[in-house]
Design a protein around this motif. Structure first.
Motif, short mmCIF file in Angstrom:
data_model
loop_
_atom_site.label_atom_id
_atom_site.label_comp_id
_atom_site.label_asym_id
_atom_site.label_seq_id
_atom_site.Cartn_x
_atom_site.Cartn_y
_atom_site.Cartn_z
N SER A 144 12.12 -8.21 21.67
CA SER A 144 11.02 -9.17 21.76
C SER A 144 11.40 -10.46 21.04
N ASN A 145 10.50 -11.01 20.23
CA ASN A 145 10.71 -12.27 19.55
C ASN A 145 11.75 -12.15 18.44
N VAL A 146 12.84 -12.93 18.57
CA VAL A 146 13.97 -12.82 17.64
C VAL A 146 13.58 -13.21 16.22
N ASN A 147 12.96 -14.38 16.05
CA ASN A 147 12.62 -14.86 14.71
C ASN A 147 11.65 -13.92 14.00
N LYS A 148 10.66 -13.43 14.73
CA LYS A 148 9.70 -12.50 14.13
C LYS A 148 10.40 -11.20 13.73
N ALA A 149 11.30 -10.73 14.58
CA ALA A 149 12.00 -9.49 14.31
C ALA A 149 12.84 -9.59 13.05
N ILE A 150 13.53 -10.71 12.88
CA ILE A 150 14.35 -10.91 11.69
C ILE A 150 13.47 -10.87 10.44
N LYS A 151 12.35 -11.59 10.47
CA LYS A 151 11.46 -11.63 9.31
C LYS A 151 10.89 -10.24 9.00
N ASP A 152 10.50 -9.52 10.05
CA ASP A 152 9.95 -8.18 9.85
C ASP A 152 11.01 -7.25 9.26
N TYR A 153 12.23 -7.34 9.77
CA TYR A 153 13.30 -6.47 9.29
C TYR A 153 13.62 -6.76 7.82
N VAL A 154 13.73 -8.05 7.49
CA VAL A 154 14.04 -8.44 6.12
C VAL A 154 12.94 -7.97 5.17
N LYS A 155 11.69 -8.14 5.55
CA LYS A 155 10.58 -7.68 4.71
C LYS A 155 10.65 -6.18 4.48
N ALA A 160 22.40 -15.47 15.34
CA ALA A 160 21.60 -14.37 14.82
C ALA A 160 22.03 -14.02 13.41
N ARG A 161 23.33 -14.04 13.18
CA ARG A 161 23.86 -13.75 11.84
C ARG A 161 23.38 -14.80 10.83
N THR A 162 23.41 -16.07 11.26
CA THR A 162 22.96 -17.15 10.38
C THR A 162 21.49 -17.02 10.04
N ALA A 163 20.67 -16.77 11.06
CA ALA A 163 19.23 -16.65 10.84
C ALA A 163 18.91 -15.46 9.94
N PHE A 164 19.59 -14.35 10.16
CA PHE A 164 19.34 -13.15 9.37
C PHE A 164 19.74 -13.35 7.91
N GLU A 165 20.93 -13.88 7.68
CA GLU A 165 21.41 -14.07 6.30
C GLU A 165 20.58 -15.14 5.59
N ASN A 166 20.14 -16.17 6.31
CA ASN A 166 19.29 -17.20 5.71
C ASN A 166 17.95 -16.62 5.26
N GLU A 167 17.37 -15.78 6.10
CA GLU A 167 16.07 -15.18 5.77
C GLU A 167 16.19 -14.25 4.57
N LEU A 168 17.26 -13.47 4.53
CA LEU A 168 17.49 -12.60 3.38
C LEU A 168 17.67 -13.42 2.11
N GLN A 169 18.46 -14.48 2.20
CA GLN A 169 18.72 -15.32 1.02
C GLN A 169 17.43 -15.91 0.48
N LYS A 170 16.53 -16.33 1.36
CA LYS A 170 15.25 -16.89 0.91
C LYS A 170 14.44 -15.87 0.11
N GLU A 171 14.44 -14.62 0.57
CA GLU A 171 13.70 -13.58 -0.13
C GLU A 171 14.31 -13.28 -1.50
N PHE A 172 15.63 -13.33 -1.59
CA PHE A 172 16.30 -13.12 -2.87
C PHE A 172 15.98 -14.27 -3.83
N GLU A 173 16.01 -15.49 -3.31
CA GLU A 173 15.73 -16.66 -4.16
C GLU A 173 14.30 -16.63 -4.68
#
Length: 211
Positions: free
Chosen positions: A183-194, A48-61
């Motif tokens: 609910s859905n982990v991947n969707k939740a991470i993306k929603d949170y990061v956005k 979960a930590r990896t997926a979250f930090e990866n998603e954040l990094q993509k938005e920063f990039e």
């Protein structure tokens, strides 16, 4: 104990419904631009930590801001054991030496009830803390299996810290999101990061056009 930790991780990264209950910005900060940001997702669940930090990094990039994940900066020994204030001071100085000027720190927090949690959060506005203080208080999230034992409600908290040389190393912004309905982990991470990125953009923090 393990079951409690698993539930907390699901709540942080697997919610279909989230609500931003606080969006605080330092009143003395109008604009804050960062050249290099450390992204920290504090959880025992490495995937979960990896997926979250990866998603954040993509938005920063996407926004041309250099950002590194804590997984690439902190070694295993650092997150698997309790750190002292002195050790964290050394880490902060090391980050400064490497050109970092900000830390975006996300963690699970909680309370026995919503009222007590909100009262505890209100104290932070009167006593702003540094990243070191925040990390020291909550580092048990990484390795203490009883950390969430008494929590009945959960919140995800993201805080932006300035660690700029020659400036006050303090909290610039904080967003607190109440967690509901796993609910859905991947969707939740993306929603949170956005949600976090949008809040930073609206507050003219880090992502500033034509800076």
């Amino acid at each position: 104990m393990k079951k409690i930790i698993t539930i907390a991780v699901i709540l942080l990264f697997g919610c279909s419904s989230t609500s931003l209950i606080e969006n605080w910005k330092d009143p003395d900060t109008v604009l804050f631009h960062a050249n290099k940001v450390l992204l920290v997702g504090m959880t025992q669940n490495k995937s979960a930590r990896t997926a979250f930090e990866n998603e954040l990094q993509k938005e920063f990039e996407k926004r041309d801001v250099e950002a590194l994940k804590s997984l690439d900066v902190f070694d295993v020994a650092f997150t698997d054991s309790k750190q002292t204030g002195k050790e964290l001071d050394n880490v902060e100085q090391s980050l400064l030496d490497k050109g970092f000027d900000a830390i975006l720190f996300t963690k699970i927090t909680g309370s026995e009830n919503r009222e007590n949690f909100l009262k505890s959060m209100s104290k932070w506005e009167d006593n702003q803390v540094r990243f070191n203080d925040d990390y020291l208080e909550h580092q048990g999230i990484y390795f203490d299996n009883s950390y969430y034992e008494n929590f009945k409600i959960y919140f995800a908290e993201t805080t932006l810290y300035c660690i700029c040389e020659g400036k006050e190393r303090a909290m610039i912004w904080r967003g607190i999101i109440e967690i509901m309905d796993p609910s859905n982990v991947n969707k939740a991470i993306k929603d949170y990061v956005k949600l976090v990125v949008t809040a930073l953009e609206e507050q003219d923090l880090i992502f500033i056009e034509d800076f």
